[in-house]
Design an enzyme around this catalytic site. Structure first.
Site, mmCIF file in Angstrom:
data_model
loop_
_atom_site.group_PDB
_atom_site.id
_atom_site.type_symbol
_atom_site.label_atom_id
_atom_site.label_comp_id
_atom_site.label_asym_id
_atom_site.label_seq_id
_atom_site.Cartn_x
_atom_site.Cartn_y
_atom_site.Cartn_z
ATOM 1 N N ASP A 77 36.842 9.086 -25.381
ATOM 2 C CA ASP A 77 36.064 8.420 -24.349
ATOM 3 C C ASP A 77 36.876 8.450 -23.052
ATOM 4 O O ASP A 77 38.059 8.819 -23.043
ATOM 5 C CB ASP A 77 35.668 6.995 -24.761
ATOM 6 C CG ASP A 77 34.398 6.556 -24.022
ATOM 7 O OD1 ASP A 77 34.082 7.166 -22.982
ATOM 8 O OD2 ASP A 77 33.720 5.615 -24.475
HETATM 9 C C1 BGC Z 1 31.450 5.643 -21.834
HETATM 10 C C2 BGC Z 1 30.871 6.795 -22.614
HETATM 11 C C3 BGC Z 1 30.509 7.941 -21.702
HETATM 12 C C4 BGC Z 1 31.713 8.317 -20.884
HETATM 13 C C5 BGC Z 1 31.478 9.482 -19.953
HETATM 14 C C6 BGC Z 1 32.518 6.086 -20.854
HETATM 15 O O1 BGC Z 1 32.904 5.076 -20.007
HETATM 16 O O2 BGC Z 1 31.972 4.694 -22.734
HETATM 17 O O3 BGC Z 1 29.751 6.354 -23.338
HETATM 18 O O4 BGC Z 1 30.040 9.018 -22.449
HETATM 19 O O5 BGC Z 1 32.119 7.208 -20.110
HETATM 20 O O6 BGC Z 1 30.649 9.173 -18.912
#
Ligand code: BGC
Length: 713
Positions: A257
């Protein structure tokens, strides 16, 4: 095509780490853009994938640089959070889960993939599969709700929709199952907080949708931000490597993440970035999404002997295999070439968005049959800050959606009720304490036969980092609602939100309340369809709707206690100041039709492992209009080696019935559906009697019941 092995052989360490690095493009006034600094890094082969950049021209130009101006010409992947649609928005996942309809879930993912692919994207950071039982957690909006079985069906449908079996086709995307796992159990509903749940709940409740996604062939997995009992998921080798890769045989890509690898330092398990990178690589993370931990940390970790080149090569190989599977190594511009995917489009997305939106609306209450609105209603007062909230109604994670593309409730209702005069007043803002014009709204309400009150959350109040300790009506909306309800007129409330809102007084006083969530581009038209009766509501709650925050976490699949709740018994498992039951149970949702189910029966009274039975019941539409009924099949294992939940969902079935007509609803149940994790946490089938319960919702007392005996093999 060069072979992947020869590519890896030619790569420098920096280029290898480049393939393991995904960065987010910036945002400028005119749209997404890759900054000059990143362009230099792409040219140097230090970046293998980009997120938040879309558009056929935009992606094509950046891809050209990667292919033509880097030493090895390895194409980039383009990733994006296609959570509920791309340009056309569909209902947020929690809302769409309310449709209890895997075919629909698949179709909307398919349509989103087609649009996203036509914008040059290759990897969807979706589906989000975190079972959520705490409405304080803002990300419940992105989740398929509280039930593992339903979430698993959601997972399969979404993976099928995004990938369509073959991600090499230009109209398909690689899907990412996220966020593995248990994220929904964040302590006290606070996003990113530690998760401390039993191994049993982890396996029984939170893992099944991920298992289903892997079995459906999902291309990528994103571990969650949190730590599970002290071990951050980004470094959780026992889950990522030993369970998911080794036991489940997941051979796709694991992408961290956002910044989660570097965050291992803040978690307190890595003392520097090299150690963070080593832990993540060891656990099986192939791609570092932002944070620069692999770029900065892996060379040092290699020097220290904390990781080996073979480990790095394995991760690079997985990334390149995904690029090859996506067809990028053969044709890097496959998706950027505008039009190819759009030409292949199977469904008109706006029509589908309307269908999905109306199937996601849940009619929670409808006193005195106030809905549907009579065609001859002359004056309707549409009041509230969400009636004409083009931007907010997009909800969280609106991808490439644009406010201008949204049909507001005001527009939809005017369209649906052409013979009525529809006045509109905001009354108050969604969040702000002032200014407001409650008096003006009351004047409008006084002159109307019926008031439609549009209340709820701003888009920023749900989704990531949007936990709310008090999930009720923000700002001065409660004041507005109380004043309007005080007029004594029929009031229909539309609740736009990313979660169940705890406003018990509103349900008591309003004539009708509908959960209208964030329904996507066609929200207004779908709401118009339901209020006017052009569509008879079918949506059902994928989560228990609490009376009060004091009941959280709340879910139907509770285990029995030695002292079952009984208001008359002091020493029983209850609250002194609140009921134990939710305001509306999982599965609740009314229709304008009235259905009665009876005659529950099974094709056999016994079954053995390897066998299946059919379960049927009769349903009659006793109401005045045609409608669609969904029935749920629950099982209960009353005596087992570990206490089993009072109800467990195992099936759903639908029937469409004209007024005064009846039909048969059918479920299939295999003996293996009765398996559970024994005291040793291994799956087992225990012979004995199982209760089978069928009905509209998890309200126990209203379920039809019969039983079946599971015999030893
Ligand atoms: C979120 C994810 C997301 C990623 C990319 C993160 O902050 O938890 O769900 O896919 O950002 O945008």
């Amino acid at each position: 095509m060069r072979t992947i092995d020869s590519l890896i052989e030619q790569m420098t360490l920096e280029e290898k780490i480049g393939q393991m690095t995904l960065v987010s493009a910036g945002w400028v006034i005119t749209g997404p853009k890759v900054s000059g600094d990143y362009m230099a890094q792409i040219r140097a082969g230090r970046i293998g994938a980009i997120s938040n950049l879309w558009g056929p021209g935009e992606t094509r130009e950046v891809q050209r640089v990667a292919v033509e101006e880097t030493r090895l010409g390895v194409p980039l992947m383009f990733a994006f959070d296609v959570i509920h649609g791309h340009r056309t928005l569909f209902p947020i996942p929690l809302a769409e889960a309310a449709a209890f309809d895997p075919a629909l879930w698949e179709r909307t993912a398919r349509a989103a993939a087609e649009e996203a692919a036509a914008d040059g994207l290759t990897l969807a950071f979706a589906p989000m599969l975190d079972v959520a039982r705490d409405p304080r957690w803002g990300r419940i909006a992105e989740s398929p709700g509280e039930d593992p079985w339903l979430a698993a069906r959601f997972a399969e449908a979404k993976v099928r929709g995004f990938q369509s079996g073959d991600i090499a086709r230009p109209e398909n995307l690689a899907a990412t199952a996220k966020h593995l796992a248990g994220y929904g159990a964040a302590t006290a509903g606070r996003d990113y907080a530690s998760v401390d749940i039993s191994e049993r709940s982890f396996r029984e409740v939170y893992l099944p949708p991920f298992r289903a996604a892997v079995d459906a062939g999902v291309a990528a997995i994103m571990p969650a931000f949190h730590d599970l009992a002290g071990v951050p998921m980004t470094a959780n080798a026992a889950v990522l490597r030993d369970l998911v890769r080794d036991r489940w045989q997941f051979d796709g890509v694991m992408v961290s993440d956002h910044g989660a690898v570097a965050e291992l330092m803040a978690h307190g398990v890595a003392e520097d970035v090299a150690e963070a990178a080593a832990l993540a690589l060891d656990a099986g993370i192939d791609i570092d999404l932002m944070g620069g931990a692999y770029t900065n940390g892996l060379p040092i970790a290699l020097e220290r002997g904390r990781v080996t080149m073979a480990q790095i090569d394995t991760a690079v190989r997985r990334v390149l295999v995904l690029k090859a599977r996506l067809g990028l190594l053969d044709d890097p511009y496959l998706r950027s070439d505008a039009g190819s995917a759009l030409a292949a489009r199977r469904e008109a997305p706006r029509q589908l968005a309307r269908e999905a939106a109306r199937r996601s609306i849940v009619l929670l209450t409808n006193r005195d049959g106030v809905l549907p609105l009579a065609e001859e209603t002359q004056r309707i007062a549409l009041i509230g800050p969400l009636a004409d909230a083009r931007d907010d109604m997009q909800g969280p994670w609106a991808a490439a959606g644009r406010a201008e593309g949204m049909v507001t409730i005001l527009e939809g209702l005017r369209e649906a009720m052409p013979n009525s005069q529809i006045g509109h007043a905001r009354g108050v803002e969604i969040e702000a304490e002032a200014p407001s014009d409650i008096a003006g709204a009351l004047d409008l309400a006084r002159s109307a036969e019926v008031v439609v009150l549009c209340l709820g959350e701003a888009r920023r109040l749900s989704g990531e980092a949007a936990s709310r300790a008090r999930p009720d009506l923000p700002g001065r909306q409660a004041e507005l609602a109380q004043a309007v309800l005080g007029l004594g007129k029929p009031v229909v409330v539309l609740l736009s939100s990313g979660r169940p809102l705890m406003v018990p007084w509103l349900f008591e006083r309003a004539h009708a309340v509908l959960a209208t969530w964030f329904l996507g581009s066609e929200a207004g038209n779908a709401i118009g369809d339901v209020l006017s009766g052009r569509w008879n509501p079918t949506g059902r709650l994928p989560v228990s709707w609490p009376v009060d925050i004091g009941q959280i976490p709340i879910f139907y699949a509770q285990r029995p206690t030695g002292r079952p709740p009984d208001p008359a018994v002091h020493y029983s498992s209850k609250y002194l100041d609140l009921p134990v039951e939710p305001l509306f149970p999982f599965g609740h949702g009314l229709s304008y039709a009235r259905f009665a189910a009876s005659g529950l029966r099974t094709s056999a009274g016994e079954l053995r492992p390897g066998e299946a039975i059919t379960i049927e019941c009769d349903v009659v539409n006793e109401g005045p209009v045609a409608g669609e009924e969904t029935l749920l099949l629950f099982v209960r294992d009353p005596i087992a080696s570990v206490a089993r939940p009072l109800l467990e969902l195992k099936g759903m079935a639908r029937i469409v019935l004209e007024p005064r007509r009846g039909g048969t609803v059918r479920f299939t149940l295999a003996a293996e559906d009765l398996a559970f994790l024994g005291p040793d946490l291994r799956p087992r089938l225990e012979p004995g009697v199982f209760e089978l319960l069928v009905g509209r919702s998890a309200a126990h007392a209203k379920l039809l019941r019969t039983s079946v005996r599971l015999l030893a093999p």
